[in-house]
Design a protein around this motif. Sequence first.
Motif, PDB file in Angstrom:
ATOM      1  N   GLY A  15       0.654  -1.251  -0.057  1.00  0.00           N
ATOM      2  CA  GLY A  15       0.051  -0.003  -0.082  1.00  0.00           C
ATOM      3  C   GLY A  15       0.829   1.519  -0.076  1.00  0.00           C
ATOM      4  N   ASN A  16       2.046   1.124  -0.220  1.00  0.00           N
ATOM      5  CA  ASN A  16       2.769   2.183  -0.363  1.00  0.00           C
ATOM      6  C   ASN A  16       2.887   3.059  -1.561  1.00  0.00           C
ATOM      7  OD1 ASN A  16       5.297   3.931  -0.886  1.00  0.00           O
ATOM      8  ND2 ASN A  16       6.251   3.113   1.101  1.00  0.00           N
ATOM      9  N   ARG A  17       2.148   4.607  -1.317  1.00  0.00           N
ATOM     10  CA  ARG A  17       1.483   5.135  -2.475  1.00  0.00           C
ATOM     11  C   ARG A  17       2.715   5.706  -3.346  1.00  0.00           C
ATOM     12  NH1 ARG A  17      -2.294   9.842  -0.642  1.00  0.00           N
ATOM     13  NH2 ARG A  17      -2.266  10.239  -2.890  1.00  0.00           N
ATOM     14  N   GLN A  18       3.859   6.022  -2.682  1.00  0.00           N
ATOM     15  CA  GLN A  18       5.241   6.437  -3.532  1.00  0.00           C
ATOM     16  C   GLN A  18       5.612   5.204  -4.359  1.00  0.00           C
ATOM     17  OE1 GLN A  18       7.600   7.884  -0.200  1.00  0.00           O
ATOM     18  NE2 GLN A  18       7.338   9.882  -1.179  1.00  0.00           N
ATOM     19  N   ALA A  19       5.730   4.098  -3.739  1.00  0.00           N
ATOM     20  CA  ALA A  19       6.162   2.752  -4.687  1.00  0.00           C
ATOM     21  C   ALA A  19       5.120   2.682  -5.688  1.00  0.00           C
ATOM     22  CB  ALA A  19       6.097   1.569  -3.788  1.00  0.00           C
ATOM     23  N   ARG A  21       3.419   4.626  -7.351  1.00  0.00           N
ATOM     24  CA  ARG A  21       3.728   5.579  -8.349  1.00  0.00           C
ATOM     25  C   ARG A  21       4.859   5.354  -9.158  1.00  0.00           C
ATOM     26  NH1 ARG A  21       2.940   9.982  -5.320  1.00  0.00           N
ATOM     27  NH2 ARG A  21       4.920  10.084  -4.808  1.00  0.00           N
ATOM     28  N   VAL A  22       5.884   4.954  -8.384  1.00  0.00           N
ATOM     29  CA  VAL A  22       7.233   4.610  -9.124  1.00  0.00           C
ATOM     30  C   VAL A  22       7.053   3.352 -10.013  1.00  0.00           C
ATOM     31  CG1 VAL A  22       9.544   3.974  -8.841  1.00  0.00           C
ATOM     32  CG2 VAL A  22       8.833   5.948  -7.494  1.00  0.00           C
ATOM     33  N   GLU A  23       6.409   2.661  -9.581  1.00  0.00           N
ATOM     34  CA  GLU A  23       6.111   1.216 -10.123  1.00  0.00           C
ATOM     35  C   GLU A  23       5.329   1.472 -11.463  1.00  0.00           C
ATOM     36  OE1 GLU A  23       4.926  -3.312  -9.177  1.00  0.00           O
ATOM     37  OE2 GLU A  23       3.548  -1.926  -8.463  1.00  0.00           O
ATOM     38  N   LYS A  24       4.502   2.504 -11.371  1.00  0.00           N
ATOM     39  CA  LYS A  24       3.760   2.795 -12.656  1.00  0.00           C
ATOM     40  C   LYS A  24       4.545   3.438 -13.761  1.00  0.00           C
ATOM     41  CE  LYS A  24      -0.744   4.650 -13.833  1.00  0.00           C
ATOM     42  NZ  LYS A  24      -2.285   5.291 -13.541  1.00  0.00           N
ATOM     43  N   LEU A  25       5.416   4.177 -13.124  1.00  0.00           N
ATOM     44  CA  LEU A  25       6.293   4.960 -14.144  1.00  0.00           C
ATOM     45  C   LEU A  25       7.171   4.003 -14.844  1.00  0.00           C
ATOM     46  CD1 LEU A  25       7.281   8.096 -12.150  1.00  0.00           C
ATOM     47  CD2 LEU A  25       6.155   8.057 -14.313  1.00  0.00           C
ATOM     48  N   LEU A  26       7.756   3.000 -14.233  1.00  0.00           N
ATOM     49  CA  LEU A  26       8.764   2.074 -14.773  1.00  0.00           C
ATOM     50  C   LEU A  26       7.981   0.940 -15.630  1.00  0.00           C
ATOM     51  CD1 LEU A  26      10.983   1.478 -11.805  1.00  0.00           C
ATOM     52  CD2 LEU A  26      11.269   2.470 -13.547  1.00  0.00           C
ATOM     53  N   GLN A  27       6.571   0.865 -15.632  1.00  0.00           N
ATOM     54  CA  GLN A  27       5.864  -0.066 -16.373  1.00  0.00           C
ATOM     55  C   GLN A  27       6.083   0.341 -17.788  1.00  0.00           C
ATOM     56  OE1 GLN A  27       1.798   0.238 -15.408  1.00  0.00           O
ATOM     57  NE2 GLN A  27       2.199  -1.194 -13.701  1.00  0.00           N
ATOM     58  N   ARG A  28       6.491   1.533 -18.143  1.00  0.00           N
ATOM     59  CA  ARG A  28       6.918   1.837 -19.852  1.00  0.00           C
ATOM     60  C   ARG A  28       8.021   2.734 -19.593  1.00  0.00           C
ATOM     61  NH1 ARG A  28       3.168   2.226 -23.855  1.00  0.00           N
ATOM     62  NH2 ARG A  28       5.136   2.509 -25.190  1.00  0.00           N
ATOM     63  N   SER A  99       9.437  10.978  -8.249  1.00  0.00           N
ATOM     64  CA  SER A  99       8.102  10.631  -9.170  1.00  0.00           C
ATOM     65  C   SER A  99       7.081  11.583  -8.846  1.00  0.00           C
ATOM     66  CB  SER A  99       7.935   9.215  -8.444  1.00  0.00           C
ATOM     67  OG  SER A  99       7.283   9.400  -6.986  1.00  0.00           O
ATOM     68  N   VAL A 100       7.038  12.431  -7.717  1.00  0.00           N
ATOM     69  CA  VAL A 100       6.154  13.471  -7.795  1.00  0.00           C
ATOM     70  C   VAL A 100       6.063  14.401  -8.906  1.00  0.00           C
ATOM     71  CG1 VAL A 100       5.161  15.316  -6.280  1.00  0.00           C
ATOM     72  CG2 VAL A 100       5.951  13.171  -5.110  1.00  0.00           C
ATOM     73  N   LEU A 101       7.253  14.590  -9.342  1.00  0.00           N
ATOM     74  CA  LEU A 101       7.384  15.652 -10.370  1.00  0.00           C
ATOM     75  C   LEU A 101       7.436  15.040 -11.872  1.00  0.00           C
ATOM     76  CD1 LEU A 101       8.296  18.493 -11.397  1.00  0.00           C
ATOM     77  CD2 LEU A 101      10.668  18.105 -11.072  1.00  0.00           C
ATOM     78  N   LEU A 102       8.009  13.558 -11.800  1.00  0.00           N
ATOM     79  CA  LEU A 102       7.937  13.201 -13.085  1.00  0.00           C
ATOM     80  C   LEU A 102       6.633  12.641 -13.578  1.00  0.00           C
ATOM     81  CD1 LEU A 102      11.139  10.867 -12.656  1.00  0.00           C
ATOM     82  CD2 LEU A 102      10.972  12.862 -14.301  1.00  0.00           C
ATOM     83  N   LYS A 103       5.706  12.256 -12.713  1.00  0.00           N
ATOM     84  CA  LYS A 103       4.497  11.746 -13.217  1.00  0.00           C
ATOM     85  C   LYS A 103       3.541  13.133 -14.028  1.00  0.00           C
ATOM     86  CE  LYS A 103       1.054   8.818 -13.144  1.00  0.00           C
ATOM     87  NZ  LYS A 103       1.245   7.794 -14.301  1.00  0.00           N
ATOM     88  N   PRO A 104       3.429  14.007 -13.324  1.00  0.00           N
ATOM     89  CA  PRO A 104       2.671  15.103 -14.275  1.00  0.00           C
ATOM     90  C   PRO A 104       3.596  15.525 -15.383  1.00  0.00           C
ATOM     91  CG  PRO A 104       3.637  15.869 -12.124  1.00  0.00           C
ATOM     92  CD  PRO A 104       3.736  14.611 -11.886  1.00  0.00           C
ATOM     93  N   LEU A 105       4.795  15.672 -15.321  1.00  0.00           N
ATOM     94  CA  LEU A 105       5.623  16.122 -16.398  1.00  0.00           C
ATOM     95  C   LEU A 105       5.374  14.972 -17.653  1.00  0.00           C
ATOM     96  CD1 LEU A 105       9.004  17.192 -15.118  1.00  0.00           C
ATOM     97  CD2 LEU A 105       7.646  18.546 -16.397  1.00  0.00           C
TER      98      LEU A 105
END
Length: 401
Positions: A15-19, A21-28, A99-105
Amino acid sequence: MTLNRYRLRHLASKGNRQARRVEKLLQRPDRLISLVLIGNNLVNILASSLATIIGIRLYGNVGVAIATGILTFIILVFAEVLPKTIAALYPERVAFPSSVLLKPLQTLMAPLVWLLNGITRIIMHLFGLRSDIKGSDAVSKDELRTIVNASNPLISHRYQSMLLSVLDLEIVNVDDIMVPRQEIIGINVNDEWKDILKQLTHSPHGRIVLYRDSLDDAIGMLRVREAYRLMMEKSEFTKEMMLRSADKIYFIPEGTPLNVQLVKFQRNREKVGIIVDEYGDIQGLLSVEDILEEIVGDFTTSMSPSLAEEVIPQTDGSVYIDGSASIRELNKAFGWHLPTSTAKTINGLLLEYFEDIPEVGTHVEFKNYSVDIIEVNNNMIKQVLVRPLNDEPPAKKLKRR
């Protein structure tokens, strides 16, 4: 990119929200890399242009060289080496807040990223390269074995050994750990009834093979506890009652891998089986307990001698070994490489090598090991002295149970 993917997946599942978010970024990863490179190159080119303009205004043409040298140093140290070294050493501390910055970017720059990736795929296609290949985090058994060995600070040596033993189940078969035919304890139903009762009451095992005159004529597997129950409930316990209470023998083909046999034991709800060869001749006996001991080590209730009781390590690295000692257990305990393809015991291995019964005092150098025959009795090698040669590790002390 240097994050531990398995730890990341574990944190995300907790349930770690940061993890997550990072995992979703690393999917692509292609999109993430494109986004980072766009920003990286945009900043570098912009900084280079501004530095060149400032250098020319301050120092003329010489200012170009000055600006280039200073900017190269600043970018290498503060924009490349230093931050990437910190990120490699502390990936979670850098990746999670980034990841907080990379996600909206990523969302904002999606059209440009899509365009660059499309151009890249076209160029790769022109060179005959595929762009639809997806990486996998799956690991092979050998890689998993390496991961377990590398987890020494986090997992105790005992648990490591158990995990490695589970991985080894498929390369070990029932022949390697079975109770040999000559060591199977059974009851001849043609014996006198009082002798049969004596064997029952003094049996150290929970199950006993019933046979007629010869073990090859096995007729059933008797549960000793069931026999005791019948003795208590019935006023008279007879041979016929004993035979009726015996279970049908469960046969196991020789050469069956342990992982397969463990599943078969569970599926067939059996605990003990008789191992037979291709001609139906009995070769040995195997129980669920034998397989569990292969994973967790010997139980204290085992009646057979442990390896520690069959070996006597010496200070010079040599070791006295009983002829009945298992070659597999010796290799596992001492890190040796004695062959296990045919013989299972030291006695069998040396008899196969000599093709005769050697005399006491015989010395031979065999497979990088120096072997001295210490004791021979009843056509069997009872004890030998083994000394590893060359790069083989010396013997170490074993704990006795």
